[in-house]
Design an enzyme around this catalytic site. Structure first.
Site, PDB file in Angstrom:
ATOM      1  N   SER A  53       7.983   9.985   2.537  1.00  0.00           N
ATOM      2  CA  SER A  53       9.270  10.663   2.698  1.00  0.00           C
ATOM      3  C   SER A  53       9.148  12.119   2.245  1.00  0.00           C
ATOM      4  O   SER A  53      10.042  12.933   2.521  1.00  0.00           O
ATOM      5  CB  SER A  53      10.368   9.943   1.907  1.00  0.00           C
ATOM      6  OG  SER A  53       9.942   9.682   0.583  1.00  0.00           O
ATOM      7  N   ASP A  91       1.824   6.385  -0.643  1.00  0.00           N
ATOM      8  CA  ASP A  91       1.841   5.949   0.761  1.00  0.00           C
ATOM      9  C   ASP A  91       0.605   6.437   1.498  1.00  0.00           C
ATOM     10  O   ASP A  91       0.266   7.636   1.433  1.00  0.00           O
ATOM     11  CB  ASP A  91       3.066   6.557   1.473  1.00  0.00           C
ATOM     12  CG  ASP A  91       4.260   5.626   1.439  1.00  0.00           C
ATOM     13  OD1 ASP A  91       4.079   4.391   1.345  1.00  0.00           O
ATOM     14  OD2 ASP A  91       5.391   6.144   1.528  1.00  0.00           O
ATOM     15  N   LYS A 121       0.323   2.150  -0.675  1.00  0.00           N
ATOM     16  CA  LYS A 121       1.294   1.357   0.097  1.00  0.00           C
ATOM     17  C   LYS A 121       1.054   1.593   1.582  1.00  0.00           C
ATOM     18  O   LYS A 121       0.805   2.721   2.005  1.00  0.00           O
ATOM     19  CB  LYS A 121       2.725   1.752  -0.286  1.00  0.00           C
ATOM     20  CG  LYS A 121       3.788   1.047   0.568  1.00  0.00           C
ATOM     21  CD  LYS A 121       5.176   1.101  -0.054  1.00  0.00           C
ATOM     22  CE  LYS A 121       5.953   2.379   0.197  1.00  0.00           C
ATOM     23  NZ  LYS A 121       6.211   2.691   1.617  1.00  0.00           N
ATOM     24  N   GLU A 123       2.552   0.420   5.615  1.00  0.00           N
ATOM     25  CA  GLU A 123       3.663  -0.177   6.366  1.00  0.00           C
ATOM     26  C   GLU A 123       3.135  -1.146   7.413  1.00  0.00           C
ATOM     27  O   GLU A 123       2.220  -0.808   8.172  1.00  0.00           O
ATOM     28  CB  GLU A 123       4.471   0.918   7.078  1.00  0.00           C
ATOM     29  CG  GLU A 123       5.201   1.852   6.128  1.00  0.00           C
ATOM     30  CD  GLU A 123       6.040   2.887   6.860  1.00  0.00           C
ATOM     31  OE1 GLU A 123       6.154   2.830   8.108  1.00  0.00           O
ATOM     32  OE2 GLU A 123       6.593   3.773   6.177  1.00  0.00           O
ATOM     33  N   GLU A 190      12.685  -2.872   3.447  1.00  0.00           N
ATOM     34  CA  GLU A 190      13.629  -1.781   3.692  1.00  0.00           C
ATOM     35  C   GLU A 190      14.648  -2.170   4.763  1.00  0.00           C
ATOM     36  O   GLU A 190      14.282  -2.637   5.854  1.00  0.00           O
ATOM     37  CB  GLU A 190      12.846  -0.524   4.128  1.00  0.00           C
ATOM     38  CG  GLU A 190      13.746   0.674   4.391  1.00  0.00           C
ATOM     39  CD  GLU A 190      13.002   2.001   4.460  1.00  0.00           C
ATOM     40  OE1 GLU A 190      11.774   2.030   4.223  1.00  0.00           O
ATOM     41  OE2 GLU A 190      13.668   3.016   4.746  1.00  0.00           O
TER      42      GLU A 190
HETATM   43  O1  KIV Z   1       8.400   7.057   1.707  1.00  0.00           O
HETATM   44  C1  KIV Z   1       9.284   6.512   1.016  1.00  0.00           C
HETATM   45  O2  KIV Z   1      10.031   7.165   0.281  1.00  0.00           O
HETATM   46  C2  KIV Z   1       9.407   5.054   1.098  1.00  0.00           C
HETATM   47  C3  KIV Z   1      10.571   4.423   0.418  1.00  0.00           C
HETATM   48  C4  KIV Z   1      11.826   4.711   1.137  1.00  0.00           C
HETATM   49  C5  KIV Z   1      10.373   2.975   0.193  1.00  0.00           C
HETATM   50  O3  KIV Z   1       8.595   4.415   1.710  1.00  0.00           O
END
Ligand code: KIV
Length: 272
Positions: A53, A91, A121, A123, A190
């Site tokens: 994000s 991420d 993390k 997806e 989410e």
């Molecule tokens: O990138 C992010 O902020 C996220 C959250 C919304 C879980 O993946």
């Protein structure tokens, strides 16, 4: 202050597992820079997510698709320098793991080595399971992410609630089990119905972290800039704003401009 803020020196994946077992909720927030991470860590946040994000919040892109691995490593390194207690999860950005488990492992290793992060993390479910397994077998902890997966925005076309149909809910439950079996230490869900999130949470031994997934998940995550009211044009039902920092910071900036223009700043005690 939570029991674990007083007693736990460093949050690890095992600590999160124990929190689920004891019923203590996990608090997770995003950070992309040193100053914000310092505040969150000092306040006792359990997990900091260096989310992609950052692509929206820090770089002003419309989606999370454009952010690069190098940019994620830059943000993660800045966050890591601030942390004394929280677990830091980063991420893997779009294009750094999909469809190629060798590239996925290389990307995860770069994040761990170059930023000092504690976990990554990814997806997706079944379609990325080979990448998840490969990363975990190298010793890197992986957090899963199901439901609304913003990196696939162009596949779905909208940011609406996911897994509302029985078929999609069944697929999500299966993916959650697959990710747990592959060795993920936690799972973000989410924007899915609260009832489904509750069922999945009960069916797993690993902790679930929800965003727009109701109160039954083992923890909650929000984008810090949304919670603080720094972002303005984003009003999903699941968001609780604790501050209105956009207005506060704008007012402070206007006051500074006024003071400079009328030569009120600096005054005699603010100079050498
Ligand atoms: O990138 C992010 O902020 C996220 C959250 C919304 C879980 O993946």
């Amino acid at each position: 202050m939570s029991a674990s803020k007083k007693t736990i020196k460093r949050v690890t994946t095992q600590v999160l597992f124990n929190m689920k077992a004891s019923g203590e909720k996990i608090a997770m927030l995003t950070a992309y820079d040193y100053s914000m991470a310092t505040i969150l860590d000092d306040a006792g946040i359990d997990v900091i997510l260096v989310g992609d994000s950052a692509s929206n919040v820090m770089a002003g892109h419309e989606t999370t698709v454009p952010i690069t691995l190098d940019e994620m490593i830059y943000h993660a390194s800045s966050v890591i320098r601030a942390i004394k207690r929280a677990l830091v999860v980063v991420d893997l950005p779009f294009g750094s793991y999909q469809g190629n488990s060798t590239r996925a492992l290389d990307s995860a290793i770069r994040i761990m080595k170059e930023s000092g992060a504690h976990a990554v993390k990814l997806e997706g479910g079944e379609e990325i399971i080979e990448s998840v397994q490969r990363i975990i077998s190298s010793g890197i902890p992986v957090m899963g992410h199901l439901g609304l997966t913003p990196q696939s925005i162009y596949k779905f076309g909208t940011y609406t609630v996911r897994a509302k149909s029985a078929e999609e809910a069944k697929a999500l439950k299966k993916d959650a089990k697959l990710l747990e079996k592959a060795g993920c230490f936690a799972l973000v869900m989410e924007k899915i119905p609260a009832k489904l999130a509750k069922t999945v949470t009960k069916s797993l031994e690993i902790p679930t972290i929800g965003i727009g997934a109701g109160s039954s998940t083992d923890g909650q995550v929000l984008v810090t800039h949304d919670l603080m009211g720094i972002t303005k044009e984003f009003h999903p039902r699941f968001l609780r704003r604790y501050l209105q920092l956009y207005d506060e910071m704008k007012k402070a900036t206007e006051s500074y401009i006024k003071d400079v223009k009328r030569v009120d700043f600096p005054n005699s005690s603010e100079q050498y």
